[in-house]
Design a protein around this motif. Structure first.
Motif, mmCIF file in Angstrom:
data_model
loop_
_atom_site.group_PDB
_atom_site.id
_atom_site.type_symbol
_atom_site.label_atom_id
_atom_site.label_comp_id
_atom_site.label_asym_id
_atom_site.label_seq_id
_atom_site.Cartn_x
_atom_site.Cartn_y
_atom_site.Cartn_z
ATOM 1 N N UNK A 54 -16.034 27.110 92.922
ATOM 2 C CA UNK A 54 -14.885 27.074 92.027
ATOM 3 C C UNK A 54 -15.329 26.708 90.619
ATOM 4 N N UNK A 55 -16.346 25.846 90.523
ATOM 5 C CA UNK A 55 -16.795 25.448 89.193
ATOM 6 C C UNK A 55 -17.387 26.597 88.412
ATOM 7 N N UNK A 56 -18.154 27.442 89.097
ATOM 8 C CA UNK A 56 -18.871 28.482 88.353
ATOM 9 C C UNK A 56 -18.048 29.758 88.188
ATOM 10 N N UNK A 57 -16.929 29.860 88.924
ATOM 11 C CA UNK A 57 -16.177 31.118 88.936
ATOM 12 C C UNK A 57 -15.881 31.704 87.539
ATOM 13 N N UNK A 58 -15.291 30.910 86.637
ATOM 14 C CA UNK A 58 -14.970 31.473 85.324
ATOM 15 C C UNK A 58 -16.213 31.974 84.593
ATOM 16 N N UNK A 59 -17.298 31.215 84.710
ATOM 17 C CA UNK A 59 -18.528 31.624 84.032
ATOM 18 C C UNK A 59 -19.104 32.894 84.639
ATOM 19 N N UNK A 60 -19.048 32.983 85.968
ATOM 20 C CA UNK A 60 -19.554 34.183 86.627
ATOM 21 C C UNK A 60 -18.726 35.397 86.202
ATOM 22 N N UNK A 61 -17.409 35.215 86.146
ATOM 23 C CA UNK A 61 -16.551 36.318 85.693
ATOM 24 C C UNK A 61 -16.962 36.771 84.306
ATOM 25 N N UNK A 62 -17.253 35.794 83.463
ATOM 26 C CA UNK A 62 -17.609 36.128 82.086
ATOM 27 C C UNK A 62 -18.945 36.881 82.027
ATOM 28 N N UNK A 63 -19.980 36.338 82.719
ATOM 29 C CA UNK A 63 -21.284 37.010 82.675
ATOM 30 C C UNK A 63 -21.184 38.409 83.277
ATOM 31 N N UNK A 64 -20.356 38.525 84.315
ATOM 32 C CA UNK A 64 -20.145 39.821 84.929
ATOM 33 C C UNK A 64 -19.586 40.828 83.924
ATOM 34 N N UNK A 65 -18.543 40.359 83.222
ATOM 35 C CA UNK A 65 -17.942 41.200 82.191
ATOM 36 C C UNK A 65 -18.977 41.527 81.126
ATOM 37 N N UNK A 66 -19.756 40.513 80.738
ATOM 38 C CA UNK A 66 -20.710 40.691 79.660
ATOM 39 C C UNK A 66 -21.725 41.784 79.982
ATOM 40 N N UNK A 67 -22.312 41.720 81.186
ATOM 41 C CA UNK A 67 -23.354 42.697 81.511
ATOM 42 C C UNK A 67 -22.772 44.057 81.841
ATOM 43 N N UNK A 68 -21.703 44.064 82.659
ATOM 44 C CA UNK A 68 -21.214 45.358 83.141
ATOM 45 C C UNK A 68 -20.419 46.116 82.090
ATOM 46 N N UNK A 102 -32.689 58.437 78.926
ATOM 47 C CA UNK A 102 -33.004 57.124 78.362
ATOM 48 C C UNK A 102 -31.849 56.163 78.608
ATOM 49 N N UNK A 103 -30.656 56.623 78.266
ATOM 50 C CA UNK A 103 -29.531 55.700 78.446
ATOM 51 C C UNK A 103 -29.261 55.484 79.931
ATOM 52 N N UNK A 104 -29.527 56.506 80.739
ATOM 53 C CA UNK A 104 -29.336 56.331 82.173
ATOM 54 C C UNK A 104 -30.304 55.274 82.707
ATOM 55 N N UNK A 105 -31.577 55.351 82.259
ATOM 56 C CA UNK A 105 -32.562 54.369 82.719
ATOM 57 C C UNK A 105 -32.140 52.956 82.318
ATOM 58 N N UNK A 106 -31.766 52.832 81.031
ATOM 59 C CA UNK A 106 -31.448 51.491 80.541
ATOM 60 C C UNK A 106 -30.145 50.975 81.142
ATOM 61 N N UNK A 107 -29.106 51.808 81.059
ATOM 62 C CA UNK A 107 -27.789 51.316 81.461
ATOM 63 C C UNK A 107 -27.601 51.330 82.979
ATOM 64 N N UNK A 108 -27.865 52.485 83.595
ATOM 65 C CA UNK A 108 -27.609 52.581 85.033
ATOM 66 C C UNK A 108 -28.715 51.927 85.849
ATOM 67 N N UNK A 109 -29.950 52.034 85.315
ATOM 68 C CA UNK A 109 -31.072 51.479 86.064
ATOM 69 C C UNK A 109 -31.194 49.990 85.849
ATOM 70 N N UNK A 110 -31.545 49.631 84.602
ATOM 71 C CA UNK A 110 -31.906 48.231 84.366
ATOM 72 C C UNK A 110 -30.697 47.319 84.244
ATOM 73 N N UNK A 111 -29.770 47.668 83.349
ATOM 74 C CA UNK A 111 -28.641 46.754 83.132
ATOM 75 C C UNK A 111 -27.805 46.600 84.402
ATOM 76 N N UNK A 112 -27.557 47.723 85.078
ATOM 77 C CA UNK A 112 -26.742 47.629 86.289
ATOM 78 C C UNK A 112 -27.428 46.750 87.326
ATOM 79 N N UNK A 113 -28.748 46.908 87.450
ATOM 80 C CA UNK A 113 -29.471 46.146 88.468
ATOM 81 C C UNK A 113 -29.691 44.703 88.056
ATOM 82 N N UNK A 114 -30.412 44.521 86.929
ATOM 83 C CA UNK A 114 -30.775 43.173 86.503
ATOM 84 C C UNK A 114 -29.542 42.389 86.079
ATOM 85 N N UNK A 115 -28.619 43.084 85.391
ATOM 86 C CA UNK A 115 -27.408 42.410 84.933
ATOM 87 C C UNK A 115 -26.628 41.825 86.093
ATOM 88 N N UNK A 116 -26.575 42.585 87.178
ATOM 89 C CA UNK A 116 -25.814 42.098 88.322
ATOM 90 C C UNK A 116 -26.444 40.819 88.875
#
Ligand code: GDP
Ligand code: MG
Length: 661
Positions: free
Chosen positions: A298-312, A330-344
């Motif tokens: 419960x403590x981290x929920x708001x922050x997790x929601x925010x980071x989720x929004x931030x990356x995705x 290029x954008x597929x690699x960066x956005x779909x590959x790296x950001x989607x994976x690492x961001x999550x």
């Protein structure tokens, strides 16, 4: 210049080094945290001084591997001085080691650490007198607050420079005569700890016998000396020497220590009356763990929601726009590959920070050390001792250091049992997966569901250990001391020092292996060229395997099976892989969010739970396997790599079928 910090476990050696050198070695209040020798370099008076941190030990006639590390380091020639760190609230036990150290005849100072606790309990001590009696500087310190650190380092530096060595501790006359006699026999032996070796020869100690193995005549003299002494005393010489040391300690303490009329440890004892209660202890332990998960959630929920929004949403879209002038890949690699994976994966950082925070509090307050006490009885049923649970608890953070920590846990047999159990401990890399899935599939009782996964792991670990204990050849169990630190309120700094290495490690892995895995996975999904994700090689191979999981409830969608394969590298990769796979797929159908897609891959929440059970059990990550290999060899590693997937499959199957009834 090399200065060794020596003392019993949990006396604050590491904390003292950290406060002197401003370093961040791991501090913790259970034994087993400092398994190997660690060194920090300090610039002092234009000189490089090496401060050597060592595993805690009660004696220089040690049993466990880690205590042996300590002895071999301080007996080596390159140690110029010793800082003996003692817990001032437990002087009788601590000074025993001090007396043994004095026999080494090296420059030394005594740090009376935990002086705050000492005062708090209403004790008082005449340090001048103690200093005179021991012929050595005695300095009260509070390592966790840095008190006394300047004086400690300046005094030991002076002593080393002036080669000031304390007068030897004088044993009983007959013993003393034999020590002199043996030292004289060693005249021509290359050794600068002769007094120590002579005493240990009289104690018939392996270390001394081994040191003089090329001098059979001296060994024979030593044997004769032992016979003379034991005839004289009518008892074993070692026993006599040990008792003599304690007698001297009591005499000294009598003169210098003023104990309070009412001990203020009472508060700690009162707490233990409840927390270590025969009936309440274990249920309270579960309640505490449950609260930890609940608060983490419960403590981290708001922050997790925010980071989720931030990356995705935020970062992903911004980069997509930014990269729109480049070729599509290029954008597929960066956005779909790296950001989607690492961001999550990164979006779970707040969650883990909360978990580490609560774990640090449990550890710093002294509660963790009590768990081994609580579970000692249970431990004996599976061939372990209570302190073995320290390794298991470490496993909740990460299985890798847990495997290494078994070194200090006694016999090889006990270590093997622990190594079989540790991979079932839900490490913090598995935690985000649990959280992702429970928040997707369950509306209530989330903390309870996660706790049940932890419990399932523990239960299976015990089951395996129980079987192993039946079949492994038996050997004697060495006795062990259980020392409980008094409870204290953790300082923010101490908590941060425990949290930060874990956070750093998580970020490091997100930036290295997880990026790499995301890039590779992105590459594979896009092969062969012009394929859609669904016709890629990855999909083709995964689709072959996927039906195997039908009986477990998740055998329909290859997108959730493929991550199991990449997840063997590190469990976080299960998540990043889903991010990447669905990230690439979203090109053809972007009406659904990532979470919704994961949701649609499972027929129901039972299948999702079975999936989590499978992830909990199916294989340790490669780093854990490497640790097992290096500590125990190929055989045990291969055994674990074969039985774990089988256990995972069976248990997950049972869980799914039972839930579906
Ligand atoms: P080591 O096993 O000797 O290396 O001990 P650590 O340095 O890991 O310290 C054990 C525990 O005691 C940690 O929780 C420290 O924060 C705590 N500690 C260390 N020194 C002091 C001190 O002087 N006073 C108090 N109250 N706690 C201390
Ligand atoms: Mg330490």
């Amino acid at each position: 210049m090399e200065i060794a910090f020596v003392g019993n476990p949990n006396t604050g050696k590491t904390a003292l080094i950290n406060s002197i050198a401003g370093s961040d070695l791991e501090v913790g209040n259970w034994s087993g945290v400092t398994v190997e020798k660690k060194e920090v370099t300090l610039k002092y008076q234009n000189e490089n001084i090496h401060l050597v941190d060592l595993p805690g030990t009660y004696t220089l006639s040690p049993y466990s591997i880690e205590e042996k590390v300590t002895r071999s380091v301080i007996c080596a020639d390159d140690i110029d001085g010793i800082i003996n760190v003692v817990n001032s609230t437990d002087l009788r036990r601590n000074l025993y080691l001090t007396f043994e150290l004095i026999d080494l005849q090296k420059p030394m100072v005594l740090a009376l650490n935990m002086f705050d606790e000492f005062k708090k309990r209403g004790y008082d001590i005449d340090t001048d007198k103690l200093s005179k009696l021991l012929d050595m500087q005695v300095i009260p310190t509070i390592a966790s607050k840095g008190l006394g650190k300047k004086e400690i380092i300046s005094k030991i530096y002076e002593n080393i420079k002036n080669n000031k060595i304390s007068k030897p501790f004088v044993y009983q006359d007959h013993i003393e005569k034999e020590i002199k006699f043996l030292m004289n026999k060693m005249k021509d032996v290359e050794c600068n700890i002769k007094r120590f070796v002579a005493v240990k020869l009289l104690e018939n100690d392996d270390f001394a016998l081994n040191k003089l193995k090329d001098y059979p005549s001296i060994l024979e003299e030593a044997k004769q000396a032992r016979i003379r002494l034991s005839n004289h005393f009518g008892m074993d010489v070692k026993k006599f020497i040990v008792e003599y040391r304690y007698q001297k300690i009591d005499e000294i303490l009598e003169q210098v220590l003023k104990a309070p009329i009412v001990d203020k440890v009472i508060l700690s004892d009162r707490l233990d009356n409840i927390l270590l209660n025969k009936y309440l202890g274990i249920p309270l332990f579960f309640v505490i763990m449950f609260l930890v998960f609940q608060l983490t959630f419960s403590g981290s929920q708001p922050l997790v929601d925010w980071t989720n929004w931030f990356f995705q949403d935020f970062l992903g879209h911004k980069l997509e726009v930014l990269l729109s002038s480049y070729p599509h890949w290029v954008s597929s690699l960066v956005v779909d590959g790296i950001i989607a994976g690492v961001g999550l994966v990164l979006s779970f950082l707040p969650l883990l920070a909360f978990l580490y925070f609560f774990m640090a509090i449990l550890q710093e307050s002294g509660y963790m050390a009590r768990i081994s006490f609580l579970l000692d009885k249970l431990a004996s049923k599976i061939g372990l001792k209570g302190n073995g649970f320290i390794s298991l608890i470490l496993g909740f953070g990460c299985n890798v250091p847990a495997i290494y920590s078994t070194r200090s846990m006694g016999t090889f047999r006990e270590r093997i049992i622990l190594a079989l159990m540790i991979p079932f401990m839900s490490c913090s890399a598995r935690f985000p997966i649990y959280v992702l899935f429970t928040s997707l599939f369950f509306t209530s009782y989330k903390a309870l569901i996660i706790l049940s996964l932890y419990m399932l792991g523990i239960f299976i670990a015990f089951f395996i250990a129980f079987i192993a204990n039946k079949f492994l050849p038996k050997n004697e169990i060495k006795p062990f001391f259980l020392e409980l630190p008094t409870y204290h309120i953790p300082t923010t700094k101490a908590i941060w020092n425990l949290m930060w290495p874990n956070i750093k490690d998580f970020l490091y892995r997100a930036g290295s292996i997880i990026v790499l895995a995301s890039v590779i996975l992105w590459g594979i999904i896009n092969l062969p060229p012009k394929s859609t994700p669904d016709t890629s090689y990855l999909a083709q191979v995964s689709k072959e395997i996927t039906p195997i999981f039908k009986p477990l409830g998740f055998g329909e969608h290859w997108e959730v099976v493929a991550p199991l394969i990449s997840g063997t590298l590190a469990k976080e990769i299960v998540i990043s892989s889903m991010g990447t796979i669905y990230g690439v797929e979203s090109n053809k159908d972007s009406s659904l969010t990532l979470q919704q897609k994961i949701h649609s891959a499972f027929p129901n929440s039972k299948a999702a739970f079975a999936y989590l059970v499978f992830i909990l059990l199916y294989i340790p990550c490669v780093s854990t396997m490497a640790a097992i290999k290096s500590e125990f060899g190929w055989k045990l590693m291969i055994l674990e790599v074969t039985i774990l997937p089988i256990i995972a499959y069976i248990v997950s199957f049972i869980v799914y079928q039972v839930l579906s009834l």
